[in-house]
Structures are given as C-alpha cells and as structure tokens.
Design a protein around this motif. Structure first.
Motif, mmCIF file in Angstrom:
data_model
loop_
_atom_site.group_PDB
_atom_site.id
_atom_site.type_symbol
_atom_site.label_atom_id
_atom_site.label_comp_id
_atom_site.label_asym_id
_atom_site.label_seq_id
_atom_site.Cartn_x
_atom_site.Cartn_y
_atom_site.Cartn_z
ATOM 1 N N LEU A 130 -17.271 7.424 1.035
ATOM 2 C CA LEU A 130 -16.046 6.746 1.454
ATOM 3 C C LEU A 130 -14.987 6.905 0.374
ATOM 4 O O LEU A 130 -15.235 6.610 -0.801
ATOM 5 C CB LEU A 130 -16.287 5.250 1.678
ATOM 6 N N HIS A 131 -13.805 7.377 0.784
ATOM 7 C CA HIS A 131 -12.647 7.333 -0.109
ATOM 8 C C HIS A 131 -11.642 6.364 0.491
ATOM 9 O O HIS A 131 -11.193 6.539 1.628
ATOM 10 C CB HIS A 131 -12.003 8.700 -0.284
ATOM 11 N N LEU A 132 -11.266 5.353 -0.286
ATOM 12 C CA LEU A 132 -10.338 4.330 0.182
ATOM 13 C C LEU A 132 -9.016 4.447 -0.545
ATOM 14 O O LEU A 132 -8.954 4.421 -1.782
ATOM 15 C CB LEU A 132 -10.923 2.929 -0.055
ATOM 16 N N SER A 133 -7.940 4.580 0.216
ATOM 17 C CA SER A 133 -6.608 4.568 -0.371
ATOM 18 C C SER A 133 -6.275 3.172 -0.863
ATOM 19 O O SER A 133 -6.434 2.186 -0.137
ATOM 20 C CB SER A 133 -5.571 5.013 0.672
ATOM 21 N N GLY A 134 -5.779 3.075 -2.084
ATOM 22 C CA GLY A 134 -5.421 1.781 -2.646
ATOM 23 C C GLY A 134 -4.348 1.055 -1.867
ATOM 24 O O GLY A 134 -4.260 -0.177 -1.905
ATOM 25 N N TYR A 135 -3.518 1.797 -1.123
ATOM 26 C CA TYR A 135 -2.481 1.152 -0.316
ATOM 27 C C TYR A 135 -3.087 0.195 0.702
ATOM 28 O O TYR A 135 -2.480 -0.820 1.053
ATOM 29 C CB TYR A 135 -1.642 2.201 0.417
ATOM 30 N N THR A 136 -4.281 0.514 1.195
ATOM 31 C CA THR A 136 -4.930 -0.340 2.190
ATOM 32 C C THR A 136 -5.238 -1.710 1.609
ATOM 33 O O THR A 136 -5.148 -2.727 2.317
ATOM 34 C CB THR A 136 -6.220 0.328 2.696
ATOM 35 N N LEU A 137 -5.586 -1.777 0.338
ATOM 36 C CA LEU A 137 -5.871 -3.056 -0.320
ATOM 37 C C LEU A 137 -4.593 -3.748 -0.793
ATOM 38 O O LEU A 137 -4.485 -4.980 -0.737
ATOM 39 C CB LEU A 137 -6.795 -2.835 -1.515
ATOM 40 N N ILE A 138 -3.635 -2.969 -1.257
ATOM 41 C CA ILE A 138 -2.403 -3.550 -1.787
ATOM 42 C C ILE A 138 -1.575 -4.198 -0.686
ATOM 43 O O ILE A 138 -0.941 -5.236 -0.904
ATOM 44 C CB ILE A 138 -1.601 -2.461 -2.526
ATOM 45 N N ASN A 139 -1.587 -3.591 0.510
ATOM 46 C CA ASN A 139 -0.858 -4.162 1.639
ATOM 47 C C ASN A 139 -1.644 -5.343 2.198
ATOM 48 O O ASN A 139 -2.777 -5.200 2.650
ATOM 49 C CB ASN A 139 -0.648 -3.103 2.723
ATOM 50 N N CYS A 164 -5.527 4.382 -6.826
ATOM 51 C CA CYS A 164 -4.718 3.208 -7.190
ATOM 52 C C CYS A 164 -3.363 3.142 -6.495
ATOM 53 O O CYS A 164 -2.552 2.269 -6.807
ATOM 54 C CB CYS A 164 -4.498 3.178 -8.699
ATOM 55 N N ALA A 165 -3.089 4.052 -5.581
ATOM 56 C CA ALA A 165 -1.865 4.017 -4.773
ATOM 57 C C ALA A 165 -0.625 4.290 -5.609
ATOM 58 O O ALA A 165 -0.305 5.438 -5.896
ATOM 59 C CB ALA A 165 -1.756 2.694 -4.015
ATOM 60 N N SER A 166 0.079 3.246 -6.043
ATOM 61 C CA SER A 166 1.360 3.402 -6.733
ATOM 62 C C SER A 166 1.535 2.275 -7.735
ATOM 63 O O SER A 166 1.110 1.141 -7.483
ATOM 64 C CB SER A 166 2.493 3.388 -5.703
ATOM 65 N N ALA A 167 2.156 2.575 -8.865
ATOM 66 C CA ALA A 167 2.196 1.626 -9.980
ATOM 67 C C ALA A 167 2.938 0.332 -9.654
ATOM 68 O O ALA A 167 2.457 -0.765 -9.968
ATOM 69 C CB ALA A 167 2.814 2.286 -11.209
ATOM 70 N N ALA A 168 4.116 0.431 -9.041
ATOM 71 C CA ALA A 168 4.925 -0.774 -8.805
ATOM 72 C C ALA A 168 4.246 -1.751 -7.844
ATOM 73 O O ALA A 168 4.121 -2.946 -8.157
ATOM 74 C CB ALA A 168 6.313 -0.401 -8.313
ATOM 75 N N PRO A 169 3.773 -1.324 -6.656
ATOM 76 C CA PRO A 169 3.069 -2.276 -5.788
ATOM 77 C C PRO A 169 1.751 -2.756 -6.379
ATOM 78 O O PRO A 169 1.336 -3.897 -6.141
ATOM 79 C CB PRO A 169 2.861 -1.507 -4.485
ATOM 80 N N LEU A 170 1.093 -1.900 -7.172
ATOM 81 C CA LEU A 170 -0.132 -2.320 -7.840
ATOM 82 C C LEU A 170 0.162 -3.443 -8.817
ATOM 83 O O LEU A 170 -0.586 -4.434 -8.906
ATOM 84 C CB LEU A 170 -0.757 -1.127 -8.567
ATOM 85 N N GLU A 171 1.262 -3.329 -9.542
ATOM 86 C CA GLU A 171 1.646 -4.380 -10.490
ATOM 87 C C GLU A 171 1.986 -5.679 -9.766
ATOM 88 O O GLU A 171 1.633 -6.768 -10.235
ATOM 89 C CB GLU A 171 2.823 -3.911 -11.328
ATOM 90 N N ARG A 172 2.664 -5.572 -8.626
ATOM 91 C CA ARG A 172 2.990 -6.779 -7.858
ATOM 92 C C ARG A 172 1.730 -7.458 -7.340
ATOM 93 O O ARG A 172 1.645 -8.682 -7.284
ATOM 94 C CB ARG A 172 3.914 -6.425 -6.689
ATOM 95 N N THR A 173 0.742 -6.657 -6.989
ATOM 96 C CA THR A 173 -0.526 -7.208 -6.491
ATOM 97 C C THR A 173 -1.319 -7.862 -7.610
ATOM 98 O O THR A 173 -1.920 -8.922 -7.426
ATOM 99 C CB THR A 173 -1.366 -6.092 -5.842
ATOM 100 N N GLY A 174 -1.334 -7.234 -8.781
ATOM 101 C CA GLY A 174 -2.064 -7.754 -9.929
ATOM 102 C C GLY A 174 -3.312 -6.956 -10.220
ATOM 103 O O GLY A 174 -4.050 -6.579 -9.301
ATOM 104 N N ALA A 175 -3.545 -6.692 -11.494
ATOM 105 C CA ALA A 175 -4.700 -5.899 -11.900
ATOM 106 C C ALA A 175 -6.010 -6.604 -11.589
ATOM 107 O O ALA A 175 -6.956 -5.988 -11.077
ATOM 108 C CB ALA A 175 -4.609 -5.591 -13.398
ATOM 109 N N GLU A 176 -6.069 -7.895 -11.882
ATOM 110 C CA GLU A 176 -7.343 -8.619 -11.719
ATOM 111 C C GLU A 176 -7.837 -8.612 -10.283
ATOM 112 O O GLU A 176 -9.014 -8.306 -10.036
ATOM 113 C CB GLU A 176 -7.200 -10.044 -12.247
ATOM 114 N N PRO A 177 -6.995 -8.947 -9.286
ATOM 115 C CA PRO A 177 -7.485 -8.883 -7.908
ATOM 116 C C PRO A 177 -7.932 -7.485 -7.499
ATOM 117 O O PRO A 177 -8.970 -7.323 -6.844
ATOM 118 C CB PRO A 177 -6.286 -9.358 -7.075
#
Length: 296
Positions: A130-139, A164-177
C-alpha cells in the motif's frame, strides 16, 4: 512483481508557466496547459507505465474532467477504482510556475475531500504493498479513509509506504498527529522542507535520522542534489545524485515520479543505492515531459 495499491488524490492541474517575472496585480504572459494530476494518481500512472501491477483508489466528480482522468488512468494500465461523487467536482490544482521555475500551488480538493472508508474495495487489501498519499490524511474530509486504508493494510500484512504531501498543509496539520497516524508504515517519503516540518531539522540527513524513530526506512528527496535513504541502525545514509537533464519543461510531479521509480526496485529487494538511482532516473524523465503524468 509485488502489486501496489495506491490511495490518494486525483486532480486536474492547470499549469501556468510565466514567461517573465510575475507582475503583481497586473498581467504576465504565460503558457497555460491542462493535465492530469494529484500525487496519488501521478504515482499510480508512472508505476503502471513502468510495468508495475497497480490499482488506484480515489474519488472523482460526475463531470467531464473526472471522466477524462478516469480514462487516462485506464489508458496507462492502472486498475482505477474511482468512486463518482454526485455533488462535488473533480479536484483541481492551479500551478503557478515563475520564469525561474519556482512553483506555487492553489488546490481545490473537490471530490477528494469526500473519500470515505466505504470507498475502499476490500478485494485490493489481500496482500502486496500500500502506498498512501499524505494528502489523504492531511485533508480532514478524507482522513478517515486514509486511516482505514492503513488499518486494512496492516491487518492484511501488506507493506506500507507514505509520502508527506506538501510542506505548508503538513505544517498546518501538525507533525505529531501525522507521525501518529502513519505509525506502522515501513517507508516514508519526504522532501527536505517536509522533513524539516516533521523534525525541526534543516539538514536532510539529520532529519532522516530523527524520522527513523517512527519509520524503519526514510527517503528524503532533495531536488537537484538527488536523494538519500536512511535505515534504522545504519551508521550513514545512502545517497544518489540527481540525473542531469538538458532541459526542464516542467518539474510538476517529478517527486511523484521519483516515488514510482523507487518503489518497484525497493519492493524487489534491491539495495538502497539502486532503488534511489531508479527513483532519480524516473524523476529526470518526468521533468522533461509536459505535465505531471507520463505521455504515451
């Protein structure tokens, strides 16, 4: 060859390449083109063209662009399992490319944001990778589907990679989650900016070492500097240089192509250096294509 199941975003990219420096609040001559896009769909497309057995799970609108993206994926040889959303349009991304090649993206996820756990075909989670796009989790709208896919893959004994999708939305989501959600993945793909968001480390090598606390293997994409792989317990990372290209048409989707080049070699048990080289080779091919997908 191991079958790869990709869960992620499907987009139509409107790419505007400026001829000159952007004239703010005015007009700038540009070349504007439309292409299939979305990190998940890009990776599935490149994997299929390179000969991998690949299935793609996503969601599209009941519109002409959604139909075109569906037919495009099937044309590449992807087993496309797209759910048609009766209300939301197919996702769209406006990609602004400056005359110096810097990209800024404006994304409307559209139907991607409604991907649900019930959209995941159970027959695809019986083995393989399984390859999961990080956008699926960030959204937030598709997060439950992403978490369900990870859970189903773990239960089926599938190997798992996440990007990891993209840096800006990843930062808004938070590293820990994000790190908590992706626990159990064997392989993480990140670029240098995304790795910094997750670890606070500017140096990609230092960031990769930190990330092995969560993932047994980490790959950091570094654009013109190539890529590096780091595995838990290894004293030093393995590096591969970027392949030289005589021209750059469009770098959109090159990172996705890298993942698609790396994964088959990695799944076949090739050494990290060989897998990295395969990824860099396909990335170089991507940036001399017009758009994010391969052209047949």
């Amino acid at each position: 060859m191991t079958r790869v199941v990709v869960v992620g975003d499907l987009m139509t990219d409107a790419v505007a390449r400026a001829r000159y420096a952007l004239a703010r609040a005015s007009d700038t001559p540009a070349v504007v083109t439309m292409h299939g896009g979305g990190s998940g769909a890009n990776i599935a497309s490149w994997l299929a063209v390179e000969g991998a057995e690949v299935a793609y799970i996503g969601r599209r609108g009941a519109d002409i662009t959604g139909r075109n993206r569906d037919m495009e994926l099937m044309g590449y040889g992807v087993d496309a399992r797209l759910v048609m959303d009766p209300e939301r349009p197919t996702g769209t991304c406006v990609v602004l490319v400056t005359h110096k090649g810097e990209r800024t993206m404006l994304s409307d996820p559209g139907a991607n944001a409604a991907l649900a756990p019930e959209d995941l075909p159970r027959d695809l989670f019986g083995g393989g990778h399984l390859h999961l796009s990080g956008y699926t989790l960030i959204n937030e709208g598709s997060r439950e589907a992403g978490l369900a896919a990870l859970d189903m893959a773990r239960r089926a004994g599938m190997s798992i990679s996440v990007d990891c999708a993209s840096a800006a939305p990843l930062e808004r989501t938070g590293a820990e989650p994000f790190l908590e959600w992706t626990g159990g993945a064997k392989l993480l793909f990140a670029n240098a900016d995304q790795a910094k968001v997750l670890t606070g480390r500017d140096d990609p090598e230092a960031a990769a070492k930190v990330l092995t606390a969560w993932f047994p293997q980490v790959v950091i994409k570094m654009n013109a500097e190539g890529a590096l792989w780091y595995g838990n317990g290894r004293p030093e990372p393995v590096r591969a240089p970027a392949e030289p290209v005589d021209r750059i048409v469009d770098g959109t989707g090159a990172g996705d192509a890298f993942c698609a080049g790396f994964l088959p070699a990695w799944l076949a048990g090739k050494p990290p250096a060989e897998s990295l080289s395969a990824g860099c080779s396909l990335a170089s091919k991507a940036i001399v294509h017009l758009g994010a997908r391969p052209r047949l």
